[in-house]
Design an enzyme around this catalytic site. Structure first.
Site, PDB file in Angstrom:
ATOM      1  N   CYS A  22      40.140  53.878  26.929  1.00 28.97           N
ATOM      2  CA  CYS A  22      41.374  53.178  27.472  1.00 28.97           C
ATOM      3  C   CYS A  22      42.455  53.363  26.750  1.00 28.97           C
ATOM      4  CB  CYS A  22      41.150  51.579  27.454  1.00 28.97           C
ATOM      5  SG  CYS A  22      39.974  51.170  28.571  1.00 28.97           S
TER       6      CYS A  22
HETATM    7  N1  CO8 Z   1      30.021  36.889  39.881  1.00 29.50           N
HETATM    8  C1  CO8 Z   1      29.541  35.614  39.632  1.00 29.50           C
HETATM    9  N2  CO8 Z   1      29.283  35.279  37.942  1.00 29.50           N
HETATM   10  C2  CO8 Z   1      29.215  36.372  37.425  1.00 29.50           C
HETATM   11  C3  CO8 Z   1      29.999  37.419  37.549  1.00 29.50           C
HETATM   12  C4  CO8 Z   1      30.089  37.914  38.984  1.00 29.50           C
HETATM   13  N3  CO8 Z   1      30.417  39.118  39.333  1.00 29.50           N
HETATM   14  N4  CO8 Z   1      29.732  38.577  36.468  1.00 29.50           N
HETATM   15  C5  CO8 Z   1      29.382  37.596  35.355  1.00 29.50           C
HETATM   16  N5  CO8 Z   1      29.036  36.208  35.973  1.00 29.50           N
HETATM   17  C6  CO8 Z   1      28.388  35.082  35.157  1.00 29.50           C
HETATM   18  C7  CO8 Z   1      27.983  35.551  33.868  1.00 29.50           C
HETATM   19  O1  CO8 Z   1      26.585  36.251  34.074  1.00 29.50           O
HETATM   20  C8  CO8 Z   1      27.936  34.343  33.200  1.00 29.50           C
HETATM   21  O2  CO8 Z   1      26.975  33.330  33.498  1.00 29.50           O
HETATM   22  P1  CO8 Z   1      26.255  32.710  32.279  1.00 29.50           P
HETATM   23  O3  CO8 Z   1      27.291  31.609  32.106  1.00 29.50           O
HETATM   24  O4  CO8 Z   1      25.069  31.776  33.335  1.00 29.50           O
HETATM   25  O5  CO8 Z   1      25.579  33.537  31.366  1.00 29.50           O
HETATM   26  C9  CO8 Z   1      29.312  33.576  33.539  1.00 29.50           C
HETATM   27  O6  CO8 Z   1      29.628  34.254  34.923  1.00 29.50           O
HETATM   28  C10 CO8 Z   1      30.410  33.914  32.755  1.00 29.50           C
HETATM   29  O7  CO8 Z   1      30.273  35.388  32.174  1.00 29.50           O
HETATM   30  P2  CO8 Z   1      31.160  35.966  31.162  1.00 29.50           P
HETATM   31  O8  CO8 Z   1      31.191  35.024  29.901  1.00 29.50           O
HETATM   32  O9  CO8 Z   1      30.898  37.496  30.799  1.00 29.50           O
HETATM   33  O10 CO8 Z   1      32.724  35.872  31.916  1.00 29.50           O
HETATM   34  P3  CO8 Z   1      34.112  36.085  31.025  1.00 29.50           P
HETATM   35  O11 CO8 Z   1      35.011  34.917  31.658  1.00 29.50           O
HETATM   36  O12 CO8 Z   1      34.009  36.529  29.722  1.00 29.50           O
HETATM   37  O13 CO8 Z   1      34.510  37.353  32.201  1.00 29.50           O
HETATM   38  C11 CO8 Z   1      34.841  39.781  31.687  1.00 29.50           C
HETATM   39  C12 CO8 Z   1      33.922  38.553  32.012  1.00 29.50           C
HETATM   40  C13 CO8 Z   1      35.784  39.892  33.069  1.00 29.50           C
HETATM   41  C14 CO8 Z   1      34.032  40.946  31.820  1.00 29.50           C
HETATM   42  C15 CO8 Z   1      35.745  39.603  30.560  1.00 29.50           C
HETATM   43  O14 CO8 Z   1      34.744  39.089  29.415  1.00 29.50           O
HETATM   44  C16 CO8 Z   1      36.263  40.853  30.305  1.00 29.50           C
HETATM   45  O15 CO8 Z   1      37.362  40.890  30.692  1.00 29.50           O
HETATM   46  N6  CO8 Z   1      36.361  40.920  28.799  1.00 29.50           N
HETATM   47  C17 CO8 Z   1      37.368  42.193  28.339  1.00 29.50           C
HETATM   48  C18 CO8 Z   1      36.665  43.458  28.680  1.00 29.50           C
HETATM   49  C19 CO8 Z   1      37.415  44.359  28.504  1.00 29.50           C
HETATM   50  O16 CO8 Z   1      38.693  44.496  28.301  1.00 29.50           O
HETATM   51  N7  CO8 Z   1      36.927  45.521  28.371  1.00 29.50           N
HETATM   52  C20 CO8 Z   1      37.445  46.808  28.158  1.00 29.50           C
HETATM   53  C21 CO8 Z   1      36.681  47.797  28.991  1.00 29.50           C
HETATM   54  S1  CO8 Z   1      37.729  48.939  29.594  1.00 29.50           S
HETATM   55  C22 CO8 Z   1      37.646  50.343  28.248  1.00 29.50           C
HETATM   56  O17 CO8 Z   1      37.628  50.000  26.981  1.00 29.50           O
HETATM   57  C23 CO8 Z   1      37.586  51.664  28.804  1.00 29.50           C
HETATM   58  C24 CO8 Z   1      36.353  52.078  28.859  1.00 29.50           C
HETATM   59  C25 CO8 Z   1      36.280  53.579  29.627  1.00 29.50           C
HETATM   60  C26 CO8 Z   1      36.318  53.311  31.058  1.00 29.50           C
HETATM   61  C27 CO8 Z   1      35.224  53.239  31.975  1.00 29.50           C
HETATM   62  C28 CO8 Z   1      35.208  53.748  33.234  1.00 29.50           C
HETATM   63  C29 CO8 Z   1      34.074  53.163  34.046  1.00 29.50           C
END
Ligand code: CO8
Length: 375
Positions: free
Chosen positions: A156
């Site tokens: 990123c």
């Molecule tokens: N629908 C319904 N429920 C879901 C879904 C979904 N799609 N996905 C997860 N849930 C559930 C989970 O399983 C969890 O359930 P439980 O509580 O029963 O365990 C609940 O919802 C809450 O899950 P999370 O705690 O994971 O939810 P968050 O509020 O934390 O949101 C995010 C998840 C959106 C992923 C969030 O944590 C986030 O954005 N974090 C930052 C991530 C980030 O910025 N990463 C950077 C990645 S990009 C990068 O660095 C470059 C990589 C290279 C590129 C790659 C290209 C492919």
């Protein structure tokens, strides 16, 4: 030494996009089919049942409403769940070079430059579709640029880290005009069968021209006042895709070879790092946070951006103070902050200060403090 300016940017987006509704419908149908197929193993506790996804969760947790896709075909096909990209022959322009050229042409036009003015091309992104020859050299040839080009991979932070290298080259006098391109073809690395990550990424290509202030003729240019980078090793965002699969007999398409992350941990660890980095970066430029008119932040998650902005400012950001493009573009790896810059810079006035900042896998954080110059 002449000052170094950003004199133009380009943004190319694919014609096709996938809405949350389409994505969730396809994933949920896939999950039901998967659970039926593995019903016995799930009952024995040997295989984990695939939970259903939801559009409400996606929008609330990420701010994403849709994502552009270079190739939509295949992504929503329950039997496939990945793009269906046609192979191109070695003598055809590659997919990623095509995306790069389309954004590069826009950046050249915005800067009032032609291929003859550019002497260095950097293609910098989360993945390149092959190891060599470099995509940058292919783009160089397609545009008719003399000089040299090379590829960089910094997930990123690929865009900001490449802008740093471009700034260094122009400031040192080893290059006069640099074209930095971020053809983010992310969807082939998305695991569309994983509900935690199937919604995060979109495809887009951005480009930026950097040059000496004394050669700049652009109406909208930004002097680079300072650059700063930080990396800290973390396994929380990972893709094990790589050429060793051929030799270690592992499945080159296994889940660990695709993008995967511990999103919660990333959120908790990166937000304070980014806020602290940005405060230090602005101070290093002899400024205060309050002097900054615009924050072009990395676009990974709306809650992350709002938290970082609140930590920085001590209040909610005003509309367009830290623009969000996630609803339309989703996370486009390194291109996010450049999309925000491209769409939200022309209203700034001479002397206004802005900050471009990325944060992501590595971990990596990169930023540039810029000041709009008089046209
Ligand atoms: N629908 C319904 N429920 C879901 C879904 C979904 N799609 N996905 C997860 N849930 C559930 C989970 O399983 C969890 O359930 P439980 O509580 O029963 O365990 C609940 O919802 C809450 O899950 P999370 O705690 O994971 O939810 P968050 O509020 O934390 O949101 C995010 C998840 C959106 C992923 C969030 O944590 C986030 O954005 N974090 C930052 C991530 C980030 O910025 N990463 C950077 C990645 S990009 C990068 O660095 C470059 C990589 C290279 C590129 C790659 C290209 C492919």
């Amino acid at each position: 030494m002449s000052a170094v300016v950003i004199s133009g940017s380009g943004l190319w987006k694919p014609a096709e996009y996938v809405t949350n509704e389409e994505l969730v419908a396809a994933y949920n149908a896939y999950a039901l089919q998967y659970n039926e197929r593995h019903a016995d193993a799930i009952a024995r506790g040997e295989v984990q049942e695939k939970p259903q996804s939801s559009t409400e969760f996606i929008e609330k947790a990420s701010g994403i409403k849709q994502r552009y896709t270079y190739c939509k075909d295949g992504i929503l096909d329950v039997q496939r769940m990945r793009p269906n990209l046609p192979v191109r022959a070695d003598d055809e322009l590659s997919h990623q070079a095509e995306m790069a050229v389309l954004a590069a042409r826009q950046a050249l036009q915005a800067a009032g430059k032609t291929a003859a003015d550019v002497d260095m091309v950097v293609v910098s992104c989360a993945y390149t579709q092959r190891a060599y020859p470099a995509i940058a050299i292919e783009v160089q040839q397609a545009l008719g640029i003399e000089g040299f080009g090379f590829d960089m991979l910094v997930a990123c932070s690929a865009a900001t880290f490449a802008l740093h290298r471009a700034y260094d080259a122009v400031a040192a006098g080893s290059s006069a005009c640099v074209l930095v391109i971020n053809p983010e073809l992310t969807t082939p690395q998305v695991n569309f069968t994983d509900r935690d990550g199937h919604f995060i990424f979109g495809d887009v290509s951005t480009a930026v021209i950097l040059e000496r202030a004394d050669t700049c003729t652009s109406d909208h240019s930004y002097e680079i006042l300072s650059t700063q980078a930080l990396t800290q090793y973390s396994n929380n965002i990972r893709s094990n895709f790589g050429y060793l699969s051929y030799a270690d007999d592992s499945d080159p398409f296994a889940e660990d070879k695709l993008f995967h992350q511990n999103g919660r941990k990333v959120f908790k660890e990166v937000c304070p790092m980014a806020a602290q980095h940005l405060t230090g970066q602005v101070e290093k430029a002899g400024l205060a946070v309050a002097d900054v008119k615009r924050w072009w932040l990395h676009q990974a998650n709306i809650n992350m951006n709002e938290l970082i902005a609140r930590r920085l400012l001590g209040r909610d950001p005003a509309p367009n103070e830290a623009p969000i493009v996630l609803d339309e573009y989703a996370n486009t790896a390194s291109a996010g902050s450049i999309i925000a810059f491209n769409l939200y810079h022309e209203d700034l006035e001479a002397g206004d200060i802005g900050v471009i900042c990325s944060f992501g896998a590595g971990y990596s954080i990169g930023s540039l403090v810029v000041r709009k110059t008089a046209s």
